[in-house]
Design an enzyme around this catalytic site. Structure first.
Site, PDB file in Angstrom:
ATOM      1  N   GLN A  54       2.548   0.453   6.306  1.00  0.00           N
ATOM      2  CA  GLN A  54       3.035   0.766   4.940  1.00  0.00           C
ATOM      3  C   GLN A  54       3.935   2.176   5.020  1.00  0.00           C
ATOM      4  OE1 GLN A  54      -0.133  -0.164   1.626  1.00  0.00           O
ATOM      5  NE2 GLN A  54      -1.240   0.294   3.441  1.00  0.00           N
ATOM      6  N   ASN A  55       3.763   2.852   6.084  1.00  0.00           N
ATOM      7  CA  ASN A  55       4.208   4.018   6.078  1.00  0.00           C
ATOM      8  C   ASN A  55       5.794   4.011   6.418  1.00  0.00           C
ATOM      9  OD1 ASN A  55       1.538   4.885   5.589  1.00  0.00           O
ATOM     10  ND2 ASN A  55       1.250   5.142   7.928  1.00  0.00           N
ATOM     11  N   VAL A  56       6.356   4.727   6.063  1.00  0.00           N
ATOM     12  CA  VAL A  56       7.885   5.046   6.286  1.00  0.00           C
ATOM     13  C   VAL A  56       8.470   6.089   6.975  1.00  0.00           C
ATOM     14  CG1 VAL A  56       8.387   3.848   4.119  1.00  0.00           C
ATOM     15  CG2 VAL A  56       8.266   6.162   4.067  1.00  0.00           C
ATOM     16  N   HIS A 106       7.303  -1.265   4.291  1.00  0.00           N
ATOM     17  CA  HIS A 106       7.805  -0.669   2.865  1.00  0.00           C
ATOM     18  C   HIS A 106       9.171  -0.058   3.722  1.00  0.00           C
ATOM     19  CE1 HIS A 106       3.773  -0.651   0.785  1.00  0.00           C
ATOM     20  NE2 HIS A 106       4.309  -1.862   0.943  1.00  0.00           N
ATOM     21  N   CYS A 157      23.204   0.603   1.454  1.00  0.00           N
ATOM     22  CA  CYS A 157      24.037   0.512   0.111  1.00  0.00           C
ATOM     23  C   CYS A 157      23.216  -0.161  -0.890  1.00  0.00           C
ATOM     24  CB  CYS A 157      24.981  -0.571   0.425  1.00  0.00           C
ATOM     25  SG  CYS A 157      25.802  -1.199  -1.011  1.00  0.00           S
ATOM     26  N   CYS A 182      28.551   4.419  -0.284  1.00  0.00           N
ATOM     27  CA  CYS A 182      28.710   3.373   0.716  1.00  0.00           C
ATOM     28  C   CYS A 182      30.285   3.187   0.930  1.00  0.00           C
ATOM     29  CB  CYS A 182      28.258   1.900   0.046  1.00  0.00           C
ATOM     30  SG  CYS A 182      28.929   0.540   1.088  1.00  0.00           S
ATOM     31  N   SER A 212      -5.567   3.060   0.566  1.00  0.00           N
ATOM     32  CA  SER A 212      -6.204   3.028  -0.459  1.00  0.00           C
ATOM     33  C   SER A 212      -6.483   1.517  -1.207  1.00  0.00           C
ATOM     34  CB  SER A 212      -5.743   3.811  -1.590  1.00  0.00           C
ATOM     35  OG  SER A 212      -4.490   3.402  -1.977  1.00  0.00           O
ATOM     36  N   ASN A 260     -11.483   4.884   6.945  1.00  0.00           N
ATOM     37  CA  ASN A 260     -11.385   5.507   5.935  1.00  0.00           C
ATOM     38  C   ASN A 260     -12.380   6.354   5.315  1.00  0.00           C
ATOM     39  OD1 ASN A 260     -10.169   6.674   3.293  1.00  0.00           O
ATOM     40  ND2 ASN A 260      -9.418   4.645   2.827  1.00  0.00           N
ATOM     41  N   PRO A 261     -11.962   7.654   5.221  1.00  0.00           N
ATOM     42  CA  PRO A 261     -13.107   8.628   5.276  1.00  0.00           C
ATOM     43  C   PRO A 261     -13.790   8.729   3.657  1.00  0.00           C
ATOM     44  CG  PRO A 261     -11.064   9.812   5.114  1.00  0.00           C
ATOM     45  CD  PRO A 261     -10.852   8.473   5.754  1.00  0.00           C
TER      46      PRO A 261
HETATM   47  C1  BV8 Z   1       6.295  -6.360  -5.161  1.00  0.00           C
HETATM   48  C2  BV8 Z   1       7.986   3.059   0.166  1.00  0.00           C
HETATM   49  C3  BV8 Z   1       7.234  -8.087  -6.156  1.00  0.00           C
HETATM   50  C4  BV8 Z   1       8.533   3.944  -0.979  1.00  0.00           C
HETATM   51  C5  BV8 Z   1       5.955   2.090  -1.020  1.00  0.00           C
HETATM   52  C6  BV8 Z   1       5.015  -4.369 -11.855  1.00  0.00           C
HETATM   53  C7  BV8 Z   1       6.066  -4.663 -11.305  1.00  0.00           C
HETATM   54  C8  BV8 Z   1       6.485  -5.140  -9.942  1.00  0.00           C
HETATM   55  C9  BV8 Z   1       5.543  -4.989  -9.193  1.00  0.00           C
HETATM   56  C10 BV8 Z   1       4.331  -4.506  -9.473  1.00  0.00           C
HETATM   57  C11 BV8 Z   1       4.253  -4.418 -10.960  1.00  0.00           C
HETATM   58  N1  BV8 Z   1       2.739  -3.891 -11.075  1.00  0.00           N
HETATM   59  C12 BV8 Z   1       2.177  -3.931  -9.975  1.00  0.00           C
HETATM   60  C13 BV8 Z   1       2.979  -4.409  -8.763  1.00  0.00           C
HETATM   61  C14 BV8 Z   1       2.897  -4.613  -7.624  1.00  0.00           C
HETATM   62  C15 BV8 Z   1       3.268  -3.213  -6.887  1.00  0.00           C
HETATM   63  C16 BV8 Z   1       1.860  -2.704  -6.787  1.00  0.00           C
HETATM   64  O1  BV8 Z   1       1.236  -3.146  -5.880  1.00  0.00           O
HETATM   65  N2  BV8 Z   1       1.662  -1.567  -7.568  1.00  0.00           N
HETATM   66  C17 BV8 Z   1       0.559  -0.742  -7.513  1.00  0.00           C
HETATM   67  C18 BV8 Z   1       0.481   0.683  -7.810  1.00  0.00           C
HETATM   68  C19 BV8 Z   1      -0.722  -1.383  -8.576  1.00  0.00           C
HETATM   69  N3  BV8 Z   1       3.936  -3.581  -5.553  1.00  0.00           N
HETATM   70  C20 BV8 Z   1       5.044  -3.617  -5.671  1.00  0.00           C
HETATM   71  O2  BV8 Z   1       6.047  -3.489  -6.482  1.00  0.00           O
HETATM   72  C21 BV8 Z   1       5.559  -4.250  -4.270  1.00  0.00           C
HETATM   73  N4  BV8 Z   1       6.823  -5.285  -4.292  1.00  0.00           N
HETATM   74  O3  BV8 Z   1       5.101  -6.411  -5.701  1.00  0.00           O
HETATM   75  O4  BV8 Z   1       7.328  -7.080  -5.560  1.00  0.00           O
HETATM   76  C22 BV8 Z   1       8.456  -8.733  -6.245  1.00  0.00           C
HETATM   77  C23 BV8 Z   1       8.623 -10.045  -5.449  1.00  0.00           C
HETATM   78  C24 BV8 Z   1       9.865 -10.663  -5.397  1.00  0.00           C
HETATM   79  C25 BV8 Z   1      10.894 -10.095  -6.159  1.00  0.00           C
HETATM   80  C26 BV8 Z   1      10.787  -8.845  -6.454  1.00  0.00           C
HETATM   81  C27 BV8 Z   1       9.555  -8.183  -6.680  1.00  0.00           C
HETATM   82  C28 BV8 Z   1       6.257  -2.990  -3.592  1.00  0.00           C
HETATM   83  C29 BV8 Z   1       5.011  -1.931  -3.072  1.00  0.00           C
HETATM   84  C30 BV8 Z   1       5.803  -0.922  -2.149  1.00  0.00           C
HETATM   85  C31 BV8 Z   1       6.100   0.333  -2.861  1.00  0.00           C
HETATM   86  N5  BV8 Z   1       6.665   1.268  -1.759  1.00  0.00           N
HETATM   87  N6  BV8 Z   1       6.521   2.991  -0.376  1.00  0.00           N
HETATM   88  C32 BV8 Z   1       8.242   5.353  -0.340  1.00  0.00           C
HETATM   89  O5  BV8 Z   1       7.618   5.772   0.315  1.00  0.00           O
HETATM   90  O6  BV8 Z   1       8.984   6.209  -1.197  1.00  0.00           O
HETATM   91  S1  BV8 Z   1       4.170   2.166  -1.461  1.00  0.00           S
HETATM   92  C33 BV8 Z   1       3.451   3.628  -0.906  1.00  0.00           C
HETATM   93  O7  BV8 Z   1       1.899   3.282  -1.294  1.00  0.00           O
HETATM   94  C34 BV8 Z   1       3.515   3.935   0.717  1.00  0.00           C
HETATM   95  O8  BV8 Z   1       4.134   3.034   1.352  1.00  0.00           O
HETATM   96  C35 BV8 Z   1       2.103   3.776   0.823  1.00  0.00           C
HETATM   97  O9  BV8 Z   1       1.597   4.013   2.103  1.00  0.00           O
HETATM   98  C36 BV8 Z   1       1.447   3.124  -0.220  1.00  0.00           C
HETATM   99  C37 BV8 Z   1       0.163   2.538  -0.175  1.00  0.00           C
HETATM  100  O10 BV8 Z   1      -0.462   3.730  -0.351  1.00  0.00           O
HETATM  101  P1  BV8 Z   1      -1.634   4.098   0.853  1.00  0.00           P
HETATM  102  O11 BV8 Z   1      -0.754   3.908   2.032  1.00  0.00           O
HETATM  103  O12 BV8 Z   1      -2.759   3.433   0.586  1.00  0.00           O
HETATM  104  O13 BV8 Z   1      -1.835   5.625   0.443  1.00  0.00           O
HETATM  105  P2  BV8 Z   1      -2.645   6.327  -0.570  1.00  0.00           P
HETATM  106  O14 BV8 Z   1      -2.083   7.512  -0.978  1.00  0.00           O
HETATM  107  O15 BV8 Z   1      -2.861   5.313  -1.678  1.00  0.00           O
HETATM  108  O16 BV8 Z   1      -3.999   6.321   0.127  1.00  0.00           O
HETATM  109  C38 BV8 Z   1      -4.078   7.037   1.415  1.00  0.00           C
HETATM  110  C39 BV8 Z   1      -5.718   6.812   1.678  1.00  0.00           C
HETATM  111  O17 BV8 Z   1      -5.814   7.511   2.955  1.00  0.00           O
HETATM  112  C40 BV8 Z   1      -6.682   6.861   0.959  1.00  0.00           C
HETATM  113  O18 BV8 Z   1      -7.591   5.924   0.504  1.00  0.00           O
HETATM  114  C41 BV8 Z   1      -7.480   8.136   1.717  1.00  0.00           C
HETATM  115  O19 BV8 Z   1      -8.956   8.148   1.544  1.00  0.00           O
HETATM  116  C42 BV8 Z   1      -7.013   7.610   3.071  1.00  0.00           C
HETATM  117  N7  BV8 Z   1      -7.096   8.753   3.966  1.00  0.00           N
HETATM  118  C43 BV8 Z   1      -6.694  10.276   3.826  1.00  0.00           C
HETATM  119  N8  BV8 Z   1      -7.007  10.896   4.912  1.00  0.00           N
HETATM  120  C44 BV8 Z   1      -7.147  10.109   5.939  1.00  0.00           C
HETATM  121  C45 BV8 Z   1      -7.411   8.722   5.347  1.00  0.00           C
HETATM  122  N9  BV8 Z   1      -7.624   7.550   6.178  1.00  0.00           N
HETATM  123  C46 BV8 Z   1      -7.962   7.784   7.399  1.00  0.00           C
HETATM  124  N10 BV8 Z   1      -7.747   9.030   7.954  1.00  0.00           N
HETATM  125  C47 BV8 Z   1      -7.481  10.063   7.258  1.00  0.00           C
HETATM  126  N11 BV8 Z   1      -7.533  11.021   7.971  1.00  0.00           N
END
Ligand code: BV8
Length: 246
Positions: free
Chosen positions: A105-107, A123, A131, A149, A191, A215-216
């Site tokens: 999921q990381n970019v 992602h 574009c 673009c 998460s 995950n911690p």
């Molecule tokens: C989609 C790129 C449908 C950008 C990211 C309303 C409208 C439309 C969609 C939705 C909606 N409501 C909900 C949705 C679905 C939505 C969604 O899931 N929302 C959530 C918030 C509820 N999803 C989408 O919109 C996706 N698309 O559904 O499209 C569709 C289909 C057809 C046509 C049109 C539409 C797209 C989602 C992609 C979003 N882009 N990133 C950018 O980076 O700027 S997401 C972003 O969150 C990052 O990529 C990140 O990786 C990702 C997920 O978060 P995590 O990686 O889990 O990171 P987080 O901080 O949450 O957690 C970190 C974890 O690590 C913690 O648990 C922590 O304890 C742990 N940790 C900490 N330290 C360590 C560790 N673990 C191990 N070792 C350590 N040392």
């Protein structure tokens, strides 16, 4: 103190017997490289914003210059960062396993910099410029607050998938195929809040894979896993690799 993680003999056996391992990583894997996770509070200028509110097409349309400033800040931050032992362990696992599929999921591109050869960027990638109209790849002129673009004149945007945008079809198809086929599915540093990525764990489990969380901090999904290892990826993954050594 170098605490031993609770890596069970059963998990080691499942990995040793696995024909195909699938790994899903999230922002937590890059946390030990100093790249803030999506749940971490942002610092400085960005403290007053929530990433989820900036990473949307609506935010970009409303204020493209602000969004470009945010992504350029992140690009600079990631450019200064280095892969950590967790990234390197995953790259080593790719060499050791009969077949390993890495879905991230990381970019930030840190898996590739650590040597992972085949990375499904679910992602997108922070450093790609695309574009806004047709997603073609270009190279932005960084002297412009909002680059345009060269083909159509529309804005360029970072090549990431924003909330509300579809996952690139090939990435989604390849990730789902690997998840369905794998024998062991490792969900590391996420998460499990963002879909459809978070749904891959259930898909793996429904298709008979042994599912493992690293995950911690326990997540809302921890109970769904066969093994939930509480620990940092940068510590647990090298230990896992060592336990697998013949
Ligand atoms: C989609 C790129 C449908 C950008 C990211 C309303 C409208 C439309 C969609 C939705 C909606 N409501 C909900 C949705 C679905 C939505 C969604 O899931 N929302 C959530 C918030 C509820 N999803 C989408 O919109 C996706 N698309 O559904 O499209 C569709 C289909 C057809 C046509 C049109 C539409 C797209 C989602 C992609 C979003 N882009 N990133 C950018 O980076 O700027 S997401 C972003 O969150 C990052 O990529 C990140 O990786 C990702 C997920 O978060 P995590 O990686 O889990 O990171 P987080 O901080 O949450 O957690 C970190 C974890 O690590 C913690 O648990 C922590 O304890 C742990 N940790 C900490 N330290 C360590 C560790 N673990 C191990 N070792 C350590 N040392």
């Amino acid at each position: 103190m170098n605490e031993q993680s609770d890596i069970s003999a059963a998990l080691i056996k499942a990995l040793r017997d696995a024909r195909h391992v699938c790994i899903l990583t999230g922002a937590g894997v890059s946390a030990e490289s100093g790249v803030p996770t999506f749940r971490d509070a942002q610092d400085g200028l960005w403290a007053k914003y929530k990433p989820q509110e900036l990473a949307t097409p609506e935010a970009f349309i409303k204020d493209p210059a602000l969004i470009w400033r945010w992504y350029r800040w992140r690009r600079d931050l990631v450019a200064e960062a280095n892969p950590n032992p967790g990234h390197y362990a995953i790259a080593e696992l790719e060499q050791r396993m009969p077949r390993l599929t890495l879905v991230t999921q990381n970019v930030d591109g840190l898996h590739q910099r650590a040597g992972s050869k085949h990375v499904i960027e679910f992602h997108g990638n922070l450093f790609d410029d695309r574009c806004f109209s047709d997603r073609t790849l270009h190279t932005a002129d960084d002297s412009l607050d909002v680059p345009t673009c060269p083909d159509c004149g529309d804005y360029l945007r970072p090549g990431v998938v924003w909330f509300g945008e579809a996952i690139p079809e090939s990435a989604l198809n390849d990730a789902c195929a690997a998840t369905t086929d794998c024998d062991v599915f490792l969900s590391i540093g996420t998460s499990s809040l963002v879909y459809p990525a978070a749904g891959l764990t259930d898909l793996a489990s429904e298709n008979g894979a042994c599912v493992v969380e690293i995950n911690p901090i326990p997540t809302t999904h921890s109970a769904r896993f066969d093994f939930a290892i509480a620990g940092n990826a940068g510590l647990v993954l090298p230990e896992l690799l060592e336990s697998l050594a013949p």
